[in-house]
Every structure is written in C-alpha cells, then in structure tokens.
Design a protein around this motif. Sequence first.
Motif, PDB file in Angstrom:
ATOM      1  N   VAL A  35      14.819  32.368  18.457  1.00  0.00           N
ATOM      2  CA  VAL A  35      14.812  33.613  19.220  1.00  0.00           C
ATOM      3  C   VAL A  35      14.066  33.377  20.526  1.00  0.00           C
ATOM      4  O   VAL A  35      12.992  32.767  20.540  1.00  0.00           O
ATOM      5  N   ALA A  36      14.645  33.856  21.612  1.00  0.00           N
ATOM      6  CA  ALA A  36      14.035  33.743  22.937  1.00  0.00           C
ATOM      7  C   ALA A  36      13.413  35.091  23.311  1.00  0.00           C
ATOM      8  O   ALA A  36      13.932  36.150  22.952  1.00  0.00           O
ATOM      9  N   VAL A  37      12.285  35.050  24.032  1.00  0.00           N
ATOM     10  CA  VAL A  37      11.576  36.261  24.464  1.00  0.00           C
ATOM     11  C   VAL A  37      11.212  36.086  25.937  1.00  0.00           C
ATOM     12  O   VAL A  37      10.765  35.009  26.348  1.00  0.00           O
ATOM     13  N   ARG A  38      11.407  37.158  26.723  1.00  0.00           N
ATOM     14  CA  ARG A  38      11.056  37.098  28.153  1.00  0.00           C
ATOM     15  C   ARG A  38      10.621  38.467  28.642  1.00  0.00           C
ATOM     16  O   ARG A  38      10.865  39.500  28.009  1.00  0.00           O
ATOM     17  N   ASP A  39       9.997  38.479  29.806  1.00  0.00           N
ATOM     18  CA  ASP A  39       9.590  39.697  30.500  1.00  0.00           C
ATOM     19  C   ASP A  39      10.798  40.193  31.285  1.00  0.00           C
ATOM     20  O   ASP A  39      11.302  39.481  32.164  1.00  0.00           O
ATOM     21  N   SER A  40      11.255  41.394  31.008  1.00  0.00           N
ATOM     22  CA  SER A  40      12.466  41.887  31.684  1.00  0.00           C
ATOM     23  C   SER A  40      12.245  42.157  33.162  1.00  0.00           C
ATOM     24  O   SER A  40      13.196  42.217  33.924  1.00  0.00           O
ATOM     25  N   LYS A  41      10.992  42.312  33.595  1.00  0.00           N
ATOM     26  CA  LYS A  41      10.706  42.526  35.016  1.00  0.00           C
ATOM     27  C   LYS A  41      10.736  41.225  35.804  1.00  0.00           C
ATOM     28  O   LYS A  41      10.854  41.242  37.023  1.00  0.00           O
ATOM     29  N   ASP A  42      10.589  40.100  35.116  1.00  0.00           N
ATOM     30  CA  ASP A  42      10.548  38.796  35.785  1.00  0.00           C
ATOM     31  C   ASP A  42      11.375  37.802  34.967  1.00  0.00           C
ATOM     32  O   ASP A  42      10.840  36.899  34.335  1.00  0.00           O
ATOM     33  N   ARG A  43      12.653  37.987  34.993  1.00  0.00           N
ATOM     34  CA  ARG A  43      13.554  37.173  34.171  1.00  0.00           C
ATOM     35  C   ARG A  43      13.591  35.700  34.568  1.00  0.00           C
ATOM     36  O   ARG A  43      14.004  34.866  33.784  1.00  0.00           O
ATOM     37  N   ALA A  44      13.124  35.395  35.762  1.00  0.00           N
ATOM     38  CA  ALA A  44      13.099  34.003  36.204  1.00  0.00           C
ATOM     39  C   ALA A  44      11.852  33.273  35.701  1.00  0.00           C
ATOM     40  O   ALA A  44      11.767  32.051  35.782  1.00  0.00           O
ATOM     41  N   ALA A  45      10.898  34.015  35.180  1.00  0.00           N
ATOM     42  CA  ALA A  45       9.663  33.400  34.666  1.00  0.00           C
ATOM     43  C   ALA A  45       9.950  32.689  33.342  1.00  0.00           C
ATOM     44  O   ALA A  45      11.082  32.699  32.848  1.00  0.00           O
ATOM     45  N   ALA A  46       8.926  32.115  32.784  1.00  0.00           N
ATOM     46  CA  ALA A  46       9.066  31.354  31.544  1.00  0.00           C
ATOM     47  C   ALA A  46       9.628  32.208  30.410  1.00  0.00           C
ATOM     48  O   ALA A  46       9.341  33.395  30.298  1.00  0.00           O
ATOM     49  N   THR A  47      10.439  31.576  29.594  1.00  0.00           N
ATOM     50  CA  THR A  47      10.988  32.192  28.389  1.00  0.00           C
ATOM     51  C   THR A  47      10.358  31.487  27.198  1.00  0.00           C
ATOM     52  O   THR A  47      10.316  30.268  27.138  1.00  0.00           O
ATOM     53  N   LEU A  48       9.844  32.277  26.271  1.00  0.00           N
ATOM     54  CA  LEU A  48       9.273  31.722  25.055  1.00  0.00           C
ATOM     55  C   LEU A  48      10.369  31.593  24.011  1.00  0.00           C
ATOM     56  O   LEU A  48      11.227  32.466  23.894  1.00  0.00           O
ATOM     57  N   VAL A  49      10.339  30.519  23.245  1.00  0.00           N
ATOM     58  CA  VAL A  49      11.337  30.304  22.195  1.00  0.00           C
ATOM     59  C   VAL A  49      10.604  30.105  20.877  1.00  0.00           C
ATOM     60  O   VAL A  49       9.683  29.289  20.779  1.00  0.00           O
ATOM     61  N   TYR A  50      11.005  30.888  19.876  1.00  0.00           N
ATOM     62  CA  TYR A  50      10.386  30.837  18.554  1.00  0.00           C
ATOM     63  C   TYR A  50      11.389  30.359  17.515  1.00  0.00           C
ATOM     64  O   TYR A  50      12.558  30.760  17.553  1.00  0.00           O
ATOM     65  N   PRO A  51      10.931  29.557  16.550  1.00  0.00           N
ATOM     66  CA  PRO A  51      11.820  29.181  15.451  1.00  0.00           C
ATOM     67  C   PRO A  51      12.104  30.426  14.607  1.00  0.00           C
ATOM     68  O   PRO A  51      11.323  31.390  14.608  1.00  0.00           O
ATOM     69  N   ALA A  52      13.205  30.409  13.882  1.00  0.00           N
ATOM     70  CA  ALA A  52      13.626  31.569  13.097  1.00  0.00           C
ATOM     71  C   ALA A  52      12.523  32.058  12.161  1.00  0.00           C
ATOM     72  O   ALA A  52      12.242  33.257  12.083  1.00  0.00           O
ATOM     73  N   ALA A  53      11.866  31.149  11.437  1.00  0.00           N
ATOM     74  CA  ALA A  53      10.833  31.546  10.474  1.00  0.00           C
ATOM     75  C   ALA A  53       9.635  32.182  11.178  1.00  0.00           C
ATOM     76  O   ALA A  53       9.067  33.165  10.686  1.00  0.00           O
ATOM     77  N   GLY A  54       9.252  31.646  12.324  1.00  0.00           N
ATOM     78  CA  GLY A  54       8.128  32.202  13.075  1.00  0.00           C
ATOM     79  C   GLY A  54       8.425  33.602  13.591  1.00  0.00           C
ATOM     80  O   GLY A  54       7.580  34.493  13.525  1.00  0.00           O
ATOM     81  N   TRP A  55       9.627  33.796  14.092  1.00  0.00           N
ATOM     82  CA  TRP A  55      10.016  35.115  14.606  1.00  0.00           C
ATOM     83  C   TRP A  55      10.082  36.120  13.465  1.00  0.00           C
ATOM     84  O   TRP A  55       9.610  37.255  13.587  1.00  0.00           O
ATOM     85  N   SER A  56      10.642  35.727  12.357  1.00  0.00           N
ATOM     86  CA  SER A  56      10.743  36.604  11.190  1.00  0.00           C
ATOM     87  C   SER A  56       9.357  37.034  10.713  1.00  0.00           C
ATOM     88  O   SER A  56       9.130  38.202  10.397  1.00  0.00           O
ATOM     89  N   ALA A  57       8.407  36.102  10.666  1.00  0.00           N
ATOM     90  CA  ALA A  57       7.039  36.422  10.255  1.00  0.00           C
ATOM     91  C   ALA A  57       6.386  37.381  11.244  1.00  0.00           C
ATOM     92  O   ALA A  57       5.674  38.316  10.845  1.00  0.00           O
ATOM     93  N   PHE A  58       6.622  37.185  12.535  1.00  0.00           N
ATOM     94  CA  PHE A  58       6.075  38.065  13.566  1.00  0.00           C
ATOM     95  C   PHE A  58       6.613  39.486  13.414  1.00  0.00           C
ATOM     96  O   PHE A  58       5.852  40.453  13.399  1.00  0.00           O
ATOM     97  N   VAL A  59       7.912  39.628  13.273  1.00  0.00           N
ATOM     98  CA  VAL A  59       8.522  40.955  13.127  1.00  0.00           C
ATOM     99  C   VAL A  59       8.027  41.631  11.849  1.00  0.00           C
ATOM    100  O   VAL A  59       7.709  42.816  11.854  1.00  0.00           O
TER     101      VAL A  59
END
Length: 68
Positions: A35-59
């Motif tokens: 899963v990728a995560v970014r700031d919608s106000k600055d879409r050109a900035a860095a995008t964070l990428v999480y493995p499926a298990a990490g994202w699932s645990a976060f949610v």
Amino acid sequence: MSESMPVAWHIGTRSPDNGGNCVEAGPILDGSGRVAVRDSKDRAAATLVYPAAGWSAFVSGIKHGEFG
C-alpha cells in the motif's frame, strides 16, 4: 516508489472536504499487496510504501483505538 507503478489512490475518509490536511492511500496494482501513502497537497513529495501485513496491522490499530 517508481513513478510508473500504478496505484489506486483513495483520499482518507477522515480528511476534510475543503482540501485541507488530506492523506491518500491505495494498493499498488502489481499484485504484491503493498500500500502506498502520500500527502494529497504535495503529490510530488515522497510516497511511503508499506507491506500488506504492516498496513493491515496499522489499520487494525486505528480501528481499535491504539493511536488515540
């Protein structure tokens, strides 16, 4: 994350409608489950990428109030 990698972006459900502090997240469409995560106000900035298990645990943590 490669610019050519497609992501199905979604704006966070808790983000204000006026374009304020918004976060976008979505699955990377490569079959990896990442899963990728970014700031919608600055879409050109860095995008964070999480493995499926990490994202699932976060949610799950959010849903159970672990970060409140």
